[in-house]
Write a protein that holds these residues in place. Structure first.
Motif, short mmCIF file in Angstrom:
data_model
loop_
_atom_site.label_atom_id
_atom_site.label_comp_id
_atom_site.label_asym_id
_atom_site.label_seq_id
_atom_site.Cartn_x
_atom_site.Cartn_y
_atom_site.Cartn_z
N SER A 1 0.83 -1.20 0.00
CA SER A 1 0.00 0.00 0.00
C SER A 1 0.87 1.25 0.00
O SER A 1 2.08 1.20 0.24
CB SER A 1 -0.91 0.00 1.23
OG SER A 1 -0.15 0.20 2.42
N ALA A 2 0.23 2.40 -0.24
CA ALA A 2 0.96 3.66 -0.24
C ALA A 2 1.57 3.98 1.12
O ALA A 2 2.56 4.70 1.20
CB ALA A 2 0.05 4.80 -0.68
N ASP A 3 1.00 3.42 2.20
CA ASP A 3 1.57 3.62 3.52
C ASP A 3 2.39 2.43 4.00
O ASP A 3 2.68 2.30 5.19
CB ASP A 3 0.51 4.01 4.55
CG ASP A 3 -0.68 3.06 4.61
OD1 ASP A 3 -0.84 2.24 3.68
OD2 ASP A 3 -1.46 3.14 5.59
N GLY A 4 2.77 1.54 3.09
CA GLY A 4 3.79 0.55 3.39
C GLY A 4 3.34 -0.78 3.96
O GLY A 4 4.16 -1.52 4.51
N PHE A 5 2.06 -1.13 3.79
CA PHE A 5 1.56 -2.38 4.35
C PHE A 5 1.28 -3.41 3.24
O PHE A 5 0.83 -3.05 2.15
CB PHE A 5 0.28 -2.15 5.15
CG PHE A 5 0.49 -1.29 6.38
CD1 PHE A 5 1.01 -1.84 7.53
CD2 PHE A 5 0.18 0.06 6.36
CE1 PHE A 5 1.22 -1.06 8.66
CE2 PHE A 5 0.38 0.85 7.48
CZ PHE A 5 0.91 0.29 8.64
N VAL B 1 -4.45 3.62 1.03
CA VAL B 1 -3.87 3.81 2.36
C VAL B 1 -4.67 2.92 3.30
O VAL B 1 -5.87 3.13 3.52
CB VAL B 1 -3.93 5.28 2.80
CG1 VAL B 1 -3.45 5.43 4.24
CG2 VAL B 1 -3.10 6.15 1.85
N GLY C 1 -3.80 2.14 6.61
CA GLY C 1 -3.82 2.62 7.99
C GLY C 1 -3.33 1.63 9.02
O GLY C 1 -3.31 1.93 10.21
N PRO D 1 3.43 -4.48 8.06
CA PRO D 1 4.33 -3.57 7.35
C PRO D 1 5.38 -4.35 6.56
O PRO D 1 5.83 -5.41 6.97
CB PRO D 1 4.98 -2.77 8.48
CG PRO D 1 4.96 -3.70 9.65
CD PRO D 1 3.71 -4.52 9.51
N THR E 1 10.38 -2.42 8.57
CA THR E 1 10.27 -2.07 9.99
C THR E 1 11.64 -1.79 10.59
O THR E 1 12.05 -2.42 11.55
CB THR E 1 9.58 -3.19 10.79
OG1 THR E 1 10.32 -4.42 10.58
CG2 THR E 1 8.14 -3.38 10.36
#
Length: 205
Positions: free
Chosen positions: A11-15, A169, A171, A175, A178
């Motif tokens: 995802s755009a937030d790294g998940f 995103v 949320g 991840p 890390t």
């Protein structure tokens, strides 16, 4: 030459999953959006999926991901690795102990209990043999989960990260990165489609 490619959607937030992943919810809440590109009709998405499957000489995954894809709601003829594309590579699972049984008996499974480096080495042997049989260079694909890919990057086992960046995103969730040891990447390609941005790098040794 066989390369080790970490190929994963993020995802755009790294998940690499949404929140609350589990055996019956493998991608977590909202995580299906990560793989929209793999089911897209966009010709570039189709080509990337086809090329990725075609170059797969062996595939490495962790035990948690295996339990999901081999579970009752896991892979079948329409949703397995490279479903609808040519070939079925060997699969190597890094695990503490082999499962008592396997549902997806039509696939070639090897279970390695001595750690990720040995699993990658076993996959390299399978990919080299497949390359010899096919007459073309085939690669080892690290498909996940996130902890397996992250550990492989930490251990310096990855030649090429291939990230499929989904425009979502989440949320929370699992991840991809890390705080592991820094790595310098060299950008090889960026392909933007209607569903994702496909990023390919080389790891600078």
């Amino acid at each position: 030459m066989t390369r080790i490619i970490a190929d994963i959607s993020v995802s755009a937030d790294g998940f690499v999953t949404g929140p609350d992943p589990g055996p019956d919810n493998g991608l977590g809440n909202g995580g299906e959006a990560l793989h929209t590109w793999a089911f897209s009709d966009d010709p570039d998405d189709r080509r990337i999926l086809r090329d990725g499957t075609a170059r797969s000489g062996a595939v490495v995954l962790g035990r948690h991901l295996f339990d999901i894809v081999d579970g009752p709601k896991g892979w079948d003829d329409t949703s397995g690795y490279g479903a609808g594309e040519v070939g079925k590579p060997a699969f190597v699972v890094v695990t503490g102990s082999p499962p008592e049984s396997v549902r997806t008996t039509g696939l070639d499974w090897t279970f390695v209990t001595t750690g990720l480096p040995d699993a990658v080495a076993a996959a390299c042997e399978r990919a080299v043999a497949a390359s010899s049989d096919s007459g073309k260079d085939l690669d080892v694909i690290l498909m996940g989960g996130g902890a397996t890919v992250r550990s492989a990057l930490d251990a310096g086992l990855v030649d090429t990260p291939a990230l499929h960046l989904a425009p979502v995103v989440l949320g929370g969730g699992t991840p991809l990165f890390t705080g592991q040891a820094p790595r310098t990447l060299v950008q090889r390609s960026v392909i933007s489609t209607s569903t994702a941005t496909h990023l390919t790098y080389d790891v600078l040794r």
